[in-house]
Design a protein around this motif. Structure first.
Motif, PDB file in Angstrom:
ATOM      1  N   SER A   6       4.838 -10.712  11.047  1.00  0.00           N
ATOM      2  CA  SER A   6       6.191  -9.538  10.713  1.00  0.00           C
ATOM      3  C   SER A   6       5.471  -9.629   8.683  1.00  0.00           C
ATOM      4  O   SER A   6       5.412  -7.965   7.901  1.00  0.00           O
ATOM      5  N   VAL A   7       5.152 -10.610   8.517  1.00  0.00           N
ATOM      6  CA  VAL A   7       4.711 -10.417   7.063  1.00  0.00           C
ATOM      7  C   VAL A   7       3.678 -10.146   6.977  1.00  0.00           C
ATOM      8  O   VAL A   7       3.922  -8.997   6.008  1.00  0.00           O
ATOM      9  N   ALA A   8       2.322 -10.142   7.854  1.00  0.00           N
ATOM     10  CA  ALA A   8       1.747  -9.678   6.986  1.00  0.00           C
ATOM     11  C   ALA A   8       2.164  -7.562   7.271  1.00  0.00           C
ATOM     12  O   ALA A   8       1.281  -6.483   6.716  1.00  0.00           O
ATOM     13  N   LEU A   9       2.693  -7.387   8.049  1.00  0.00           N
ATOM     14  CA  LEU A   9       3.214  -5.768   8.511  1.00  0.00           C
ATOM     15  C   LEU A   9       3.972  -5.343   7.005  1.00  0.00           C
ATOM     16  O   LEU A   9       3.943  -4.446   6.537  1.00  0.00           O
ATOM     17  N   LEU A  10       4.592  -6.223   6.853  1.00  0.00           N
ATOM     18  CA  LEU A  10       5.062  -5.715   5.448  1.00  0.00           C
ATOM     19  C   LEU A  10       5.014  -5.451   4.653  1.00  0.00           C
ATOM     20  O   LEU A  10       4.885  -4.387   3.756  1.00  0.00           O
ATOM     21  N   ALA A  11       3.769  -6.945   4.134  1.00  0.00           N
ATOM     22  CA  ALA A  11       3.137  -6.385   3.119  1.00  0.00           C
ATOM     23  C   ALA A  11       1.965  -5.207   3.195  1.00  0.00           C
ATOM     24  O   ALA A  11       1.715  -4.335   2.052  1.00  0.00           O
ATOM     25  N   VAL A  12       1.742  -4.797   3.462  1.00  0.00           N
ATOM     26  CA  VAL A  12       0.997  -3.717   3.778  1.00  0.00           C
ATOM     27  C   VAL A  12       1.623  -2.239   4.140  1.00  0.00           C
ATOM     28  O   VAL A  12       1.075  -1.582   2.798  1.00  0.00           O
ATOM     29  N   SER A  13       2.664  -2.723   4.442  1.00  0.00           N
ATOM     30  CA  SER A  13       3.482  -1.154   4.246  1.00  0.00           C
ATOM     31  C   SER A  13       4.324  -1.196   3.364  1.00  0.00           C
ATOM     32  O   SER A  13       4.117  -0.219   2.668  1.00  0.00           O
ATOM     33  N   ALA A  14       4.729  -2.540   2.200  1.00  0.00           N
ATOM     34  CA  ALA A  14       4.419  -2.001   1.202  1.00  0.00           C
ATOM     35  C   ALA A  14       3.699  -1.502   0.098  1.00  0.00           C
ATOM     36  O   ALA A  14       3.918  -1.035  -0.857  1.00  0.00           O
ATOM     37  N   PHE A  15       1.915  -2.453   0.705  1.00  0.00           N
ATOM     38  CA  PHE A  15       0.985  -1.878  -0.551  1.00  0.00           C
ATOM     39  C   PHE A  15       1.022   0.027  -0.559  1.00  0.00           C
ATOM     40  O   PHE A  15       0.813   0.441  -1.758  1.00  0.00           O
ATOM     41  N   PHE A  16       1.230  -0.007   1.136  1.00  0.00           N
ATOM     42  CA  PHE A  16       1.122   1.217   1.044  1.00  0.00           C
ATOM     43  C   PHE A  16       1.889   2.489   0.337  1.00  0.00           C
ATOM     44  O   PHE A  16       1.937   3.294  -0.145  1.00  0.00           O
ATOM     45  N   TYR A  17       3.248   2.105   0.709  1.00  0.00           N
ATOM     46  CA  TYR A  17       4.437   2.743  -0.093  1.00  0.00           C
ATOM     47  C   TYR A  17       4.639   2.862  -1.917  1.00  0.00           C
ATOM     48  O   TYR A  17       4.623   3.974  -2.088  1.00  0.00           O
ATOM     49  N   TYR A  18       3.687   1.387  -2.148  1.00  0.00           N
ATOM     50  CA  TYR A  18       3.281   1.099  -3.550  1.00  0.00           C
ATOM     51  C   TYR A  18       2.655   2.124  -3.977  1.00  0.00           C
ATOM     52  O   TYR A  18       2.494   3.126  -5.245  1.00  0.00           O
ATOM     53  N   LEU A  19       1.143   2.431  -2.795  1.00  0.00           N
ATOM     54  CA  LEU A  19       0.196   3.583  -3.394  1.00  0.00           C
ATOM     55  C   LEU A  19       0.601   4.784  -3.335  1.00  0.00           C
ATOM     56  O   LEU A  19       0.255   6.018  -4.566  1.00  0.00           O
ATOM     57  N   PHE A  20       1.830   4.591  -2.261  1.00  0.00           N
ATOM     58  CA  PHE A  20       1.796   6.167  -2.603  1.00  0.00           C
ATOM     59  C   PHE A  20       3.488   6.753  -2.969  1.00  0.00           C
ATOM     60  O   PHE A  20       2.783   8.078  -4.379  1.00  0.00           O
ATOM     61  N   PHE A  21       3.904   6.095  -3.563  1.00  0.00           N
ATOM     62  CA  PHE A  21       4.501   6.295  -4.828  1.00  0.00           C
ATOM     63  C   PHE A  21       4.020   5.938  -6.424  1.00  0.00           C
ATOM     64  O   PHE A  21       4.236   7.145  -7.152  1.00  0.00           O
ATOM     65  N   TYR A  22       2.887   5.739  -6.503  1.00  0.00           N
ATOM     66  CA  TYR A  22       2.245   5.470  -7.591  1.00  0.00           C
ATOM     67  C   TYR A  22       1.801   6.430  -8.134  1.00  0.00           C
ATOM     68  O   TYR A  22       1.440   6.532  -9.290  1.00  0.00           O
ATOM     69  N   THR A  23       0.524   6.906  -6.754  1.00  0.00           N
ATOM     70  CA  THR A  23      -0.011   7.855  -7.560  1.00  0.00           C
ATOM     71  C   THR A  23       0.765   9.167  -7.070  1.00  0.00           C
ATOM     72  O   THR A  23       0.770  10.494  -7.944  1.00  0.00           O
ATOM     73  N   GLU A  24       1.774   9.629  -6.677  1.00  0.00           N
ATOM     74  CA  GLU A  24       2.813  11.089  -7.084  1.00  0.00           C
ATOM     75  C   GLU A  24       3.274  10.557  -7.991  1.00  0.00           C
ATOM     76  O   GLU A  24       3.143  11.193  -9.103  1.00  0.00           O
ATOM     77  N   GLU A  25       3.486   9.406  -9.494  1.00  0.00           N
ATOM     78  CA  GLU A  25       3.799   9.375 -10.604  1.00  0.00           C
ATOM     79  C   GLU A  25       2.696   9.769 -11.440  1.00  0.00           C
ATOM     80  O   GLU A  25       3.114  10.333 -12.332  1.00  0.00           O
ATOM     81  N   ASN A  26       1.590   9.768 -11.421  1.00  0.00           N
ATOM     82  CA  ASN A  26       0.161  10.316 -11.156  1.00  0.00           C
ATOM     83  C   ASN A  26       0.000  11.186 -11.264  1.00  0.00           C
ATOM     84  O   ASN A  26      -0.986  11.476 -12.745  1.00  0.00           O
ATOM     85  N   SER A  27       0.084  11.595 -10.486  1.00  0.00           N
ATOM     86  CA  SER A  27       0.085  12.975 -10.041  1.00  0.00           C
ATOM     87  C   SER A  27       0.722  14.061 -11.142  1.00  0.00           C
ATOM     88  O   SER A  27       1.410  14.391 -11.332  1.00  0.00           O
TER      89      SER A  27
END
Length: 105
Positions: free
Chosen positions: A84-105
């Motif tokens: 569960s913790v690993a899935l949460l970390a992966v989800s948070a990572f992808f969430y961060y990547l999605f919004f971080y790349t949205e701000e830079n675009s």
């Protein structure tokens, strides 16, 4: 009949099964303590004393089996938590990547 029991248990969460086994262990422990108290306090015939010792042996074996089952279930619970913790970390990572790349675009 044991297969039906296994099917019912498969629908139960690991935490619920741990709670159920801990309750059973406490009941066995209580029976064992009462038997030990009785063996110390009461004057028993040799036959009664032997029956009480057999009961105490049986309860000790049950407690040991329950301890083994609890150890196995707790290990499974730890694995589930880590997953569960690993899935949460992966989800948070992808969430961060999605919004971080949205701000830079």
């Amino acid at each position: 009949m044991p297969k039906l029991k296994d099917k019912r248990r498969s629908n139960v969460s690991v935490a619920t099964e741990i709670d159920r086994l801990e309750e059973r262990r406490l009941r066995c422990q209580d029976v064992l303590e009462r038997a030990e108290w009785r063996s110390r306090r009461e004057k028993l015939s040799e036959n009664e004393r032997q029956e009480l010792e057999d009961q105490m042996t049986n309860m000790n074996e049950r407690v040991q089996k329950l301890d083994e089952e609890l150890q196995t279930l707790r290990g499974e619970n730890r694995r589930n938590m880590m997953l569960s913790v690993a899935l949460l970390a992966v989800s948070a990572f992808f969430y961060y990547l999605f919004f971080y790349t949205e701000e830079n675009s």
